[in-house]
Scaffold this motif. Structure first.
Motif, short mmCIF file in Angstrom:
data_model
loop_
_atom_site.label_atom_id
_atom_site.label_comp_id
_atom_site.label_asym_id
_atom_site.label_seq_id
_atom_site.Cartn_x
_atom_site.Cartn_y
_atom_site.Cartn_z
N PRO A 5 0.78 -1.25 0.00
CA PRO A 5 0.00 0.00 0.00
C PRO A 5 0.81 1.29 0.00
O PRO A 5 0.54 2.20 -0.79
N HIS A 6 1.82 1.40 0.86
CA HIS A 6 2.49 2.71 0.90
C HIS A 6 3.34 2.96 -0.34
O HIS A 6 3.70 4.10 -0.63
N HIS A 7 3.60 1.92 -1.11
CA HIS A 7 4.34 2.14 -2.36
C HIS A 7 3.47 2.77 -3.44
O HIS A 7 4.00 3.22 -4.47
N LEU A 8 2.17 2.87 -3.19
CA LEU A 8 1.33 3.70 -4.07
C LEU A 8 1.73 5.17 -3.94
O LEU A 8 1.51 5.96 -4.85
N LEU A 9 2.32 5.53 -2.82
CA LEU A 9 2.83 6.89 -2.63
C LEU A 9 4.25 7.02 -3.17
O LEU A 9 4.55 7.92 -3.95
N CYS A 10 5.12 6.12 -2.75
CA CYS A 10 6.55 6.23 -3.11
C CYS A 10 6.75 6.21 -4.63
O CYS A 10 7.62 6.93 -5.14
N THR A 11 5.97 5.40 -5.34
CA THR A 11 6.15 5.32 -6.80
C THR A 11 5.74 6.63 -7.47
O THR A 11 6.22 6.92 -8.57
N GLN A 12 4.90 7.42 -6.83
CA GLN A 12 4.52 8.71 -7.42
C GLN A 12 5.60 9.76 -7.19
O GLN A 12 5.81 10.64 -8.00
N SER A 13 6.26 9.69 -6.04
CA SER A 13 7.16 10.77 -5.67
C SER A 13 8.63 10.44 -5.92
O SER A 13 9.49 11.32 -5.79
N TYR A 14 8.92 9.22 -6.30
CA TYR A 14 10.31 8.81 -6.58
C TYR A 14 10.94 9.78 -7.59
O TYR A 14 10.33 10.11 -8.61
N SER A 72 3.41 0.10 9.46
CA SER A 72 2.61 1.24 9.94
C SER A 72 2.27 2.16 8.76
O SER A 72 1.13 2.65 8.66
N TYR A 73 3.21 2.40 7.86
CA TYR A 73 2.91 3.22 6.66
C TYR A 73 1.78 2.55 5.86
O TYR A 73 0.84 3.21 5.41
N ASP A 74 1.92 1.23 5.67
CA ASP A 74 0.89 0.51 4.91
C ASP A 74 -0.48 0.64 5.59
O ASP A 74 -1.48 0.92 4.94
N ILE A 109 1.32 9.64 7.88
CA ILE A 109 1.61 8.34 7.27
C ILE A 109 3.10 8.04 7.33
O ILE A 109 3.51 6.97 7.80
N CYS A 110 3.93 8.95 6.86
CA CYS A 110 5.35 8.60 6.67
C CYS A 110 6.29 9.76 6.98
O CYS A 110 7.37 9.87 6.38
N GLY A 111 5.90 10.61 7.93
CA GLY A 111 6.73 11.75 8.29
C GLY A 111 8.08 11.36 8.88
O GLY A 111 9.00 12.18 8.90
N ASP A 112 8.22 10.12 9.36
CA ASP A 112 9.52 9.72 9.91
C ASP A 112 10.36 8.93 8.91
O ASP A 112 11.41 8.39 9.26
N CYS A 113 9.92 8.89 7.65
CA CYS A 113 10.70 8.21 6.61
C CYS A 113 11.94 9.05 6.29
O CYS A 113 11.87 10.28 6.24
N GLU A 114 13.06 8.38 6.02
CA GLU A 114 14.30 9.12 5.76
C GLU A 114 14.21 9.97 4.49
O GLU A 114 14.95 10.94 4.34
N TRP A 115 13.29 9.61 3.58
CA TRP A 115 13.17 10.36 2.32
C TRP A 115 12.25 11.56 2.46
O TRP A 115 12.24 12.44 1.59
N TYR A 116 11.47 11.60 3.51
CA TYR A 116 10.45 12.64 3.66
C TYR A 116 11.03 14.06 3.58
O TYR A 116 10.49 14.91 2.86
N PRO A 117 12.15 14.35 4.27
CA PRO A 117 12.65 15.73 4.20
C PRO A 117 13.39 16.05 2.91
O PRO A 117 13.59 17.21 2.60
N ALA A 120 10.85 14.26 -3.22
CA ALA A 120 9.77 15.10 -3.78
C ALA A 120 8.40 14.73 -3.23
O ALA A 120 7.38 15.19 -3.75
N CYS A 121 8.35 13.94 -2.17
CA CYS A 121 7.08 13.36 -1.69
C CYS A 121 6.03 14.42 -1.38
O CYS A 121 4.90 14.32 -1.82
N ARG A 122 6.39 15.44 -0.61
CA ARG A 122 5.39 16.43 -0.22
C ARG A 122 4.92 17.24 -1.42
O ARG A 122 3.74 17.55 -1.55
N VAL A 124 4.90 16.33 -4.63
CA VAL A 124 4.13 15.53 -5.57
C VAL A 124 2.79 15.10 -4.97
O VAL A 124 1.76 15.13 -5.65
N LEU A 125 2.80 14.72 -3.71
CA LEU A 125 1.61 14.09 -3.14
C LEU A 125 0.63 15.06 -2.51
O LEU A 125 -0.55 14.76 -2.40
N CYS A 126 1.11 16.23 -2.09
CA CYS A 126 0.15 17.16 -1.50
C CYS A 126 0.43 18.60 -1.87
O CYS A 126 -0.03 19.52 -1.19
S1 SF4 Z 1 8.22 9.88 2.62
FE1 SF4 Z 1 8.17 9.42 0.42
S2 SF4 Z 1 9.58 7.69 0.13
FE2 SF4 Z 1 9.04 7.79 2.32
S3 SF4 Z 1 7.29 6.38 2.58
FE3 SF4 Z 1 6.49 8.47 2.23
S4 SF4 Z 1 6.12 8.61 0.03
FE4 SF4 Z 1 7.50 6.85 0.37
#
Ligand code: SF4
Ligand code: SF4
Length: 133
Positions: A5-14, A72-74, A109-117, A120-122, A124-126
């Motif tokens: 499920p959470h890769h529906l987000l990551c694949t958009q913002s990669y 937890s993200y999922d 959902i994923c504010g503590d992900c290492e890629w969040y800061p 391009a997640c924020r 692209v996604l919001c």
């Molecule tokens: S911050 Fe980005 S890379 Fe990390 S889980 Fe969320 S969408 Fe995926």
């Protein structure tokens, strides 16, 4: 193609960055397909998927090294967007997700992900501006 499920987000913002070359090659291939095709069926699975398959974080037992965190993200994506373990059309479900997503939801959902800061997640996604990222 199988996605958790959470890769529906990551694949958009990669945006081309990843854990190692094998992971990036696989992400490039998968996101290239998802971003150029019009109607791609994706099977949502509540476990490791086709992105995890080439990830150095995937352990020998098949689980993610950060299993608790990614589960937890999922779970949050499942709850916010009523995602089920079934096949969706990727372009339709991701459009629906972007239409509902807020910056508060993404942070939850994923504010503590290492890629969040840094990724391009924020933006692209919001729709957050790059200066907010
Ligand atoms: S911050 Fe980005 S890379 Fe990390 S889980 Fe969320 S969408 Fe995926
Ligand atoms: S970090 Fe975990 S959930 Fe993310 S792609 Fe790697 S194995 Fe899969």
């Amino acid at each position: 193609m199988r996605l958790r499920p959470h890769h529906l987000l990551c694949t958009q913002s990669y945006s081309g960055k990843g854990y190692n070359d094998a992971f990036v090659d696989n992400m490039n291939q998968i996101t290239g397909k998802l971003r150029t095709e019009e109607k791609t069926p994706v099977e949502i699975v509540f476990s490791n998927d086709d992105l995890c398959a080439c990830c150095p974080g995937r352990m020998e037992n098949g689980l993610c090294k950060d299993n608790k965190k990614v589960n937890s993200y999922d779970k949050k994506v499942i709850d916010y967007f009523h995602i089920e373990e079934k096949t969706y059309i990727y372009q339709d479900i991701t459009q629906e997700i972007r239409g509902k997503m807020t910056s508060e939801m993404l942070a939850d959902i994923c504010g503590d992900c290492e890629w969040y800061p840094i990724s391009a997640c924020r933006r692209v996604l919001c729709g957050a501006s790059f200066s907010d990222c």
